[in-house]
Design an enzyme around this catalytic site. Structure first.
Site, PDB file in Angstrom:
ATOM      1  N   HIS A   1      -1.107   0.376   7.708  1.00  0.00           N
ATOM      2  CA  HIS A   1      -1.709   0.469   6.385  1.00  0.00           C
ATOM      3  C   HIS A   1      -1.717   1.933   5.942  1.00  0.00           C
ATOM      4  O   HIS A   1      -1.787   2.846   6.765  1.00  0.00           O
ATOM      5  CB  HIS A   1      -3.144  -0.076   6.436  1.00  0.00           C
TER       6      HIS A   1
ATOM      7  N   CYS B   1       0.820  -1.215   0.000  1.00  0.00           N
ATOM      8  CA  CYS B   1       0.000   0.000   0.000  1.00  0.00           C
ATOM      9  C   CYS B   1       0.850   1.259   0.000  1.00  0.00           C
ATOM     10  O   CYS B   1       0.426   2.307  -0.487  1.00  0.00           O
ATOM     11  CB  CYS B   1      -0.965  -0.002   1.179  1.00  0.00           C
TER      12      CYS B   1
END
Length: 809
Positions: free
Chosen positions: A768, A322
């Site tokens: 994340h 990510c």
């Protein structure tokens, strides 16, 4: 018919290969696009190179290489009865979004051999019907391709984590009992003022800087010098230490290595990794705070409307990727990057190398493997810091933009640093290139400080009495306080003053000598506690939509200011001006070339003269020089300066006072670079040959320059300072205005926020990333493959912010 097809295959039999153990079979994605076996046209795998192409691109590969035999792979999605009503396209979409159970549908694979250019097709089951001579060898090759693992799985298996070997020095490392204790912050190189890219020597505890990057930043190579002086082989990169390990480099083995005893070796200097591990796994109040952060940043609980189409395509997470996808989403929303890589696609396709998987300007899914190749962190499958990856990506763009438009120009700017000797009051101005603005986050300036103090008292009380912790309190820090912290003077306690010829206290301030088209801000949220436990500041910062930085523009030397003498510390002088040491040569590249049949000494010269920049570039040098009479003669390294020169002559010398050494100029001109351009590069990089080579590749000479510049540069010195006039025109500064820095774009320092990347988690090595981008007047959230209209963009919780210059200033 089978006999006819067999006869058709016979002429191409020498081109059909069986994949060997080292071959990668690209059968799951096209080298030029996102086509796969599930696409409408399927995939074509070359039976000689094992590269995969979609229907649109296979003809190009055939025309370029003459390879005629391809395996055509198609995969069909079959519906199952209980999901009657879903179309195959809907099933494929559900699979991509991971909202569909893989047991609820199934695949049907189809494979054929296709002979170009006439597209003769041979279904693989019919191979056995061909003549025995053809059938046996072709069947083996086809079975090997069909059974080969995905090239991407092989790349993951070959990633840095698996390649690292245990250092031969780890077990027997004898650490010195010097009493050195390393603090969790405030590090700097023991031989210069560098505070980044710092390495801790695991034998004596010395903290020293690493080598430089393409733009001259990153370090002065003092860690390597220390090894050459002491033979202490292992060093650890300070900002990589986590509960799970750290980056360790062996100077003796010349590669990144594993140290199974790293916790023990670090504890020798007061760094307790085991304690970090316990604290890192302990469930405390911070976990509650992070859970809330996850919900706010991802806009959980809101009914977000999904959007599709050009500019609104998500990127599937390839496993902790990510950090890469958010960076790419933001960067490719900028017109210059779209023009360079999307608007120029046809030219990129036409001029691509024979192996497009190694071409920086093309690869889609393979992009992660290519852009991270050779990097110890990004080539692993661990989560990474998006700020570090952004700078690494800019590095790659710089290196791959030689001779063409460089889209990263939009980020580049010049910082002017002013340092003042507190005792003599004299000053020195210097400039450096940068690509983002790092802003401190002064938690002590929080507007809810009293509430935070009350929370901390309640938290400690609950902990002592084993009660449930109170609701966490997030610090609210004004953005103006972050700007103020950036602008405040920084103390330099051990500054060596040329005016005093001794160490003195110094004060450093930083200002902008230029403002880029796009300003990138990073909030410095990550730090280490006193116990070396990495932590993330839980803060909310009121980052503005509009930003005015004009008051931070540099104004240069002022009336009444007296400059510090241009002298170097005596120790640094001796280190910098000793005779040139033996060159570092990438022996792996040398052997690659030698295996092609070229003389070994010629290969060594090729790698040396191209600055250890890889076998491909060295190969080009060989082709250009193989007719020379001394082509296979041993490499002779010129001496740059005799070691017995009197030190008095060095004490007042400046690298830019004289012309570059003629030996250095000769080396660059022997590589085909013009003499005047070589001299400019050497002057720009203080006569450092390796960095001068990088400068040349990032500063291609224009036709106008080539026609208009003569060897007058040999005798006419250039002004090496940037103009500090407060002109606000969007012009490109010429390299002649600042030879020590690349060209930069300058203009007004007023900006509008158009994107930001947010991090959820306690460390850059976990958690994340998502990004929000403003498109068509609306904020859009990109969360891996999911793209939706944002309802409440959490601008106060971001980590990196991207601003574009206001056009109407």
């Amino acid at each position: 018919m089978a006999t006819d097809l067999g006869e058709l295959l016979v002429p191409y039999m020498p081109t059909i290969r069986v994949p060997r153990s080292g071959d990668r079979v690209y059968k799951s994605e096209c080298a030029f696009s996102y086509d796969s076996p599930e696409s409408e046209g399927g995939m074509y795998v070359c039976m000689n190179t094992f590269l995969g192409f979609g229907r649109e691109h296979v003809e190009r590969h055939y025309r370029k290489t003459g390879q005629s035999v391809y395996m055509h792979l198609k995969r069909h999605v079959k519906e199952v009865r209980r999901y009657y009503g879903y179309a195959p396209r809907q099933l494929h979409y559900l699979e991509l979004n991971r909202d569909f159970n893989g047991d609820d549908y199934e695949y049907e694979d189809e494979a054929k051999l296709v002979i170009f250019p006439d597209h003769y097709e041979i279904p693989l089951p019919n191979i056995e019907e061909l003549p025995a001579l053809v059938s046996e060898s072709v069947t083996i090759a086809c079975d090997a391709v069909l059974n080969a693992g995905s090239a991407y799985k092989k790349q993951e298996a070959d990633s840095w984590e698996d390649e690292l070997q245990v250092s031969k020095h780890a077990r027997s490392l004898r650490q010195h009992d010097s009493g050195v204790r390393i603090p969790p912050s405030g590090w700097k190189c023991a031989k210069c003022e560098m505070r980044e890219n710092l390495w801790l020597n695991l034998m004596d505890g010395t903290v020293l800087c690493g080598k430089w990057f393409f733009d001259g930043s990153g370090g002065n190579g003092h860690a390597l010098e220390h090894y050459r002086e002491t033979n202490f082989p292992l060093a650890v990169k300070l900002d990589t230490i986590t509960p799970d390990g750290a980056d360790v480099y062996s100077f003796d083995e010349e590669e990144a290595v594993l140290d199974p005893y790293i916790a023990e070796h670090l504890s020798h200097f007061g760094i307790d990794m085991l304690k970090m591990h316990r604290n890192g796994n302990h469930t405390d109040n911070h976990v509650q705070t992070r859970a809330s952060e996850w919900e706010v940043i991802q806009e959980s609980g809101l009914k977000l409307k999904a959007v599709y189409g050009s500019g609104f395509t998500g990127i599937r997470n390839l496993g902790n990727s990510c950090y890469l996808s958010t960076t790419m989403q933001v960067v490719f929303s900028i017109a210059e990057f779209q023009r360079a890589y999307v608007g120029n696609l046809q030219r990129i396709f036409d001029y691509s190398p024979l192996d497009p998987t190694q071409d920086f300007t093309i690869s889609p899914r393979m992009f992660k493997a290519l852009v991270s190749k050779g990097h110890p962190e990004f080539s692993s499958n661990r989560q990474q810091d998006v700020q570090e990856f952004f700078l690494h990506f800019i590095n790659m763009v710089e290196r791959n933009s030689t001779g063409s438009e460089n889209p990263s120009d939009v980020f580049r700017f010049i910082i002017e640093e002013r340092i003042q000797c507190c005792q003599s009051q004299k000053v020195r101005y210097s400039q450096r290139v940068d690509y983002l603005m790092q802003l401190p986050v002064p938690v002590e300036a929080a507007t809810n400080r009293e509430e935070m103090i009350a929370y901390e008292i309640k938290r400690k009380d609950a902990e002592e009495n084993m009660r449930a912790p109170p609701e966490p309190v997030r610090a609210h820090v004004p953005f103006t306080a972050c700007l103020q912290a950036f602008a405040e003077p920084e103390n330099v306690p051990e500054f060596w003053s040329p005016a005093l010829q001794a160490k003195s206290a110094g004060v450093k301030t930083s200002r902008f000598a230029s403002f880029p088209d796009y300003m990138v801000l990073q909030l410095k949220k990550f730090t280490f506690g006193l116990d070396w436990v990495p932590k993330k500041l839980d803060v909310s910062v009121d980052v503005p939509d509009f930003l005015d930085l004009n008051r931070f523009r540099s104004i240069g030397l002022q009336a009444g200011e007296e400059e510090l003498p241009d002298l170097m510390p005596p120790i640094a002088v001796r280190q910098s001006f000793f005779c040139f040491s033996a060159p570092e040569i990438d022996e792996s590249s040398v052997m690659q070339l030698a295996e092609m049949g070229f003389p070994l000494e010629a290969c060594r010269k090729a790698v040396y003269y191209t600055g250890n920049m890889g076998a491909e570039m060295a190969f080009n040098w060989i082709i250009a020089h193989m007719e020379e009479p001394d082509f296979a003669e041993p490499l002779a390294i010129p001496a740059y300066m005799e070691p017995d020169l009197p030190s008095s002559s060095l004490a007042t010398a400046s690298p830019l006072d004289n012309q570059p050494p003629e030996e250095s100029v000769a080396i660059l001109t022997s590589m085909g670079f013009p003499r005047h351009h070589s001299i400019r590069a050497l002057k720009a990089m203080n006569n450092n040959l390796e960095r001068a080579l990088d400068w040349i590749f990032t500063h291609p000479e224009s036709e106008e320059e080539s026609a208009g510049i003569s060897d007058m540069i040999d005798s006419e010195p250039k002004d090496t300072s940037f103009s500090n006039t407060n002109t606000h025109s969007d012009s490109m500064l010429s390299p002649d205005q600042g030879l020590s820095s690349p060209r930069v774009r300058d203009g007004p320092g007023r900006y509008e926020l158009f994107a930001f990347i947010s991090h959820m988690g306690t460390s850059t090595m976990s958690g994340h990333y998502v990004c929000h981008i403003k498109k068509e007047g609306r904020w859009v959230i990109y969360n891996d493959h999911k793209v939706c209209l944002s309802e409440r963009p959490p601008k106060d919780l971001g980590y990196m912010y991207f601003y574009r210059r206001l056009s109407s200033c």
